[in-house]
Structures are given as structure tokens and as C-alpha cells.
Design an enzyme around this catalytic site. Sequence first.
Site, PDB file in Angstrom:
ATOM      1  N   SER A 176       0.837  -1.199   0.000  1.00  0.00           N
ATOM      2  CA  SER A 176       0.000   0.000   0.000  1.00  0.00           C
ATOM      3  C   SER A 176       0.866   1.240   0.000  1.00  0.00           C
ATOM      4  O   SER A 176       1.984   1.234   0.544  1.00  0.00           O
ATOM      5  CB  SER A 176      -0.900   0.009   1.251  1.00  0.00           C
ATOM      6  OG  SER A 176      -1.513   1.270   1.432  1.00  0.00           O
TER       7      SER A 176
ATOM      8  N   TYR B  49      -2.380  -0.720   9.970  1.00  0.00           N
ATOM      9  CA  TYR B  49      -2.376  -1.165   8.567  1.00  0.00           C
ATOM     10  C   TYR B  49      -1.073  -0.753   7.880  1.00  0.00           C
ATOM     11  O   TYR B  49      -0.399  -1.573   7.247  1.00  0.00           O
ATOM     12  CB  TYR B  49      -3.579  -0.549   7.862  1.00  0.00           C
ATOM     13  CG  TYR B  49      -3.703  -0.864   6.391  1.00  0.00           C
ATOM     14  CD1 TYR B  49      -4.285  -2.051   5.962  1.00  0.00           C
ATOM     15  CD2 TYR B  49      -3.291   0.048   5.427  1.00  0.00           C
ATOM     16  CE1 TYR B  49      -4.431  -2.338   4.606  1.00  0.00           C
ATOM     17  CE2 TYR B  49      -3.432  -0.228   4.071  1.00  0.00           C
ATOM     18  CZ  TYR B  49      -4.010  -1.415   3.673  1.00  0.00           C
ATOM     19  OH  TYR B  49      -4.142  -1.686   2.332  1.00  0.00           O
TER      20      TYR B  49
END
Length: 264
Positions: A156, A169
Site C-alpha cells: 500500500s 495497517y
Amino acid sequence: MTHNPDIRSTPSIGLLRGKVVFISGASRGIGAAAAHLFAHEGASVVLGARGLDALEQIVDDIRSTGGTADAVALDLADDASVHAAIDRVEELHGRLDGAFNNGAVVQEVPGQLQDTTATDIDRQFAVNFRAHWIAMNAEAALMRRSRGGAIVNTSSIGSRRANPDLPAYGAMKRALNSITETAAVSWARDGIRVNGLTPGGTATEMIDEWEAASPGVTRWISDSTPLGRMAEPREIAEVAAFLLSDRASFVTGAIVPVDGGAGA
């Protein structure tokens, strides 16, 4: 949002012809787009996710156009389930040429670091880091028994910078980048290439869920992206397809931004 436009109108160039490719998180979003694209480009795909009904629909769609696809139940938080999925690939095809490790979970409630709970950390570790470590090792073991292969991990843009709204995350995705690079170096002599993608904002169901929890986030993502919009899932899958193909034969250890310039 448009999540998975029909790719059948785009001519195939056979980028993955003859390859057996496993895709996790294949029931929606980037994984579903990859399933359709990889099959369109000639791969025999094995699709893993918890949502078996959605997977079976994708399998039916691919088979209806002459492609080869199978579905397998996969719970990334369960080591035995991950190993069973790779075992199923071997049962079906006897080998594995490529793997797209794409399954992930986002924090249920976005929030600052001081509000992140131990439960958040544990869940992110289990699915967004440990599961990929388990999967990569299982995939590499099968690849070594044939002729090598290629692995692509979905990370990401949040792994490349501070991530105040999704700290757990972002941390696990940054750890995933590290083991991706380490695997690339460790397994190069086995003929196994390992690369990662760092997508920016992508129009998936996960973003829809984040928008529901934090209204306005999709507008913020588009406004902060130099190209002025979010990616479609297929645009991420296209880069994964290249990295899994023989066209990328000298690319390994790369963490490739696919973020519309947002990380520049």
C-alpha cells in the site's frame, strides 16, 4: 463506483499464456480484477478467498469465455487454510508459476495511533503480514519443485509514509515490503522473483467501507492524487500481470508504486 469493468473488449496479448497463477483475496476488488485479467491473458487461475459464492461466480464467468479457473476456500488468518489452498493448486495443476498475494483487511475503525488497540495490531499482523509470510513460503516451496516462478505482494502507499489514520495497517504493509525484498534476495538462486505493489487510492469495496466510516475520504484521496482520481482495480492488476510475466524476467526485489503520483 465502477470496480470491475468488462475486459473482454480488450484484445489479449497472451502475457500469461500457459502459466498457473494463484490469487488470494480474489472475490472482490483488485483480486477479482486480477482473476479476470490474468485468465484473459492466458493463465490458468486458482482463486482463494473466504467469499466462496463470489468466487464461484467469477470462476463461472471465466469458464464461460473459455478460460481455466478454479476456486478454493481461503482464510488468511488460518495457517492450515493457506497451506491447503496451495496444496489444492498442486492437485489441480502439479505446479505453480505465479502467485498474487492480494488479500488484506483494513482497520475496522480508522483512528490515530493513540486510539489503535492491541486487537487492531493483532488482526493486522495476522492477515496483512503473517498470512503473506506463510503463503510466500508455501508458494516458493511448490515453485522450487518445478521451474521457479514469480510472486507479487500487494502492499500500500500507506507503507511508504506516515499513516496517521491507519497506523496498524501501514505498519504491517511496511513490514510486508521488507519481507518481499528479503525473499527476492533469498530466493533469486531458486529462480523465484518476488516483487511488491504499493497502490494508492483504488476504487474498491474496501474504500467504500472506509468512506462509510469516514465520509469525505474518497474526495480527499482523489484531490491528493496528481492524476486527479482513484485507480480502477484493473489498473493495479495490469502491473501485477506484467511482474508475473516473462516480460519482467529481470525485475525482482522491486516495490512498485501504482498510485497516480500520490507518493511522488
